[in-house]
Design an enzyme around this catalytic site. Sequence first.
Site, PDB file in Angstrom:
ATOM      1  N   HIS A  91       0.821  -1.211   0.000  1.00 58.25           N
ATOM      2  CA  HIS A  91       0.000   0.000   0.000  1.00 58.25           C
ATOM      3  C   HIS A  91       0.856   1.263   0.000  1.00 58.25           C
ATOM      4  CE1 HIS A  91      -3.468  -2.473   0.643  1.00 58.25           C
ATOM      5  NE2 HIS A  91      -3.075  -2.880   1.833  1.00 58.25           N
ATOM      6  N   HIS A 116       5.865   7.461   5.609  1.00 59.88           N
ATOM      7  CA  HIS A 116       5.552   6.759   4.366  1.00 59.88           C
ATOM      8  C   HIS A 116       5.024   7.759   3.352  1.00 59.88           C
ATOM      9  CE1 HIS A 116       1.701   6.814   6.594  1.00 59.88           C
ATOM     10  NE2 HIS A 116       1.242   7.108   5.385  1.00 59.88           N
ATOM     11  N   HIS A 133       2.653   8.835  -0.380  1.00 56.47           N
ATOM     12  CA  HIS A 133       1.509   8.654  -1.274  1.00 56.47           C
ATOM     13  C   HIS A 133       1.783   9.416  -2.567  1.00 56.47           C
ATOM     14  CE1 HIS A 133      -1.108   7.081   1.972  1.00 56.47           C
ATOM     15  NE2 HIS A 133      -0.397   7.891   2.737  1.00 56.47           N
ATOM     16  N   HIS A 191       3.792  11.261   4.957  1.00 55.66           N
ATOM     17  CA  HIS A 191       3.098  11.269   6.244  1.00 55.66           C
ATOM     18  C   HIS A 191       4.045  10.773   7.327  1.00 55.66           C
ATOM     19  CE1 HIS A 191      -1.048  10.908   4.104  1.00 55.66           C
ATOM     20  NE2 HIS A 191      -0.607  12.153   4.149  1.00 55.66           N
ATOM     21  N   THR A 210      -5.810   7.515   6.700  1.00 53.26           N
ATOM     22  CA  THR A 210      -6.325   7.531   5.325  1.00 53.26           C
ATOM     23  C   THR A 210      -6.410   6.135   4.732  1.00 53.26           C
ATOM     24  OG1 THR A 210      -4.155   7.839   4.282  1.00 53.26           O
ATOM     25  CG2 THR A 210      -5.343   9.832   4.944  1.00 53.26           C
ATOM     26  N   THR A 211      -6.098   5.137   5.546  1.00 52.28           N
ATOM     27  CA  THR A 211      -6.220   3.737   5.121  1.00 52.28           C
ATOM     28  C   THR A 211      -7.066   2.999   6.161  1.00 52.28           C
ATOM     29  OG1 THR A 211      -4.167   3.168   6.288  1.00 52.28           O
ATOM     30  CG2 THR A 211      -3.970   3.691   3.946  1.00 52.28           C
TER      31      THR A 211
HETATM   32 ZN   LIG Z   1      -0.393   8.074   4.735  1.00 48.75          ZN
END
Ligand SMILES: [Zn+2]
Length: 242
Positions: free
Chosen positions: A83, A108, A110, A127, A193-194
């Site tokens: 992810h 991590h 995005h 993030h 957000t996940t």
């Molecule tokens: Zn994130």
Amino acid sequence: MFKLLFAVVMLLLSNAVFSAEGVHWEYSGEAGPDNWAKLSPEFGACNGKNQSPINLAGFIEAELEHITFNYKAGTSEVLNNGHTVQINAVPGSSISIDGIQFDLKQFHFHAPSENLINGKSYPMEAHLVHADKDGNLAVVAVMFSEGEKNRGLEKAWGQMPEAGMKQALASSISPTEILPPHRNYYRFNGSLTTPPCSEGVRWLVMKHSITASKEQIEKFAHVMHHPNNRPVQQVNARPVLK
Ligand SMILES: [Zn+2]
């Protein structure tokens, strides 16, 4: 042969660790963002009223306190959970806000950005995820524009892990390498957000973007094989402070 076997075992192990909740989700299709809340009772918050990301706009003027960053350099590990690509933090890095210490757990990425600022999307967003002693979360978000290469990413992604892989970082990296020099920020209440999309997360979005090279952004997008941004969510009654 041993190497191959090792890789397979690592893949199985890491999948077991990273999908602890055991429910498969994705960024598109049947298991995509519109259906996250239906995939598991534990993902119910994904339909909540205080979800992230959002389009940050219609700001309310506020006297936002300075965030105190106490980040340390150190060698750590980088993993790809399918992810995102995540760097686990070395213990000892933290921020202070609201009189509370939040320890840095991991950071991590995005691509493209999850949050928008005044409707603007950025090619990548970092993030930095922090937790206090009670498990409350604070996320510092940093937008990347395309430009000069980022030195921190150069070290972190020297050997970009494929999905399911985890490896030690060869050189010491400081989380400050992915912070802008000026740390003014926007603030709102949001969520992960996940899945499980847990709410009650302090979101601290840096106003100033930093740069990564076209090659670095493409390298990340390539190893993910798909965009890994959740679409923006309704702001509802939440103020976005600046
Ligand atoms: Zn994130």
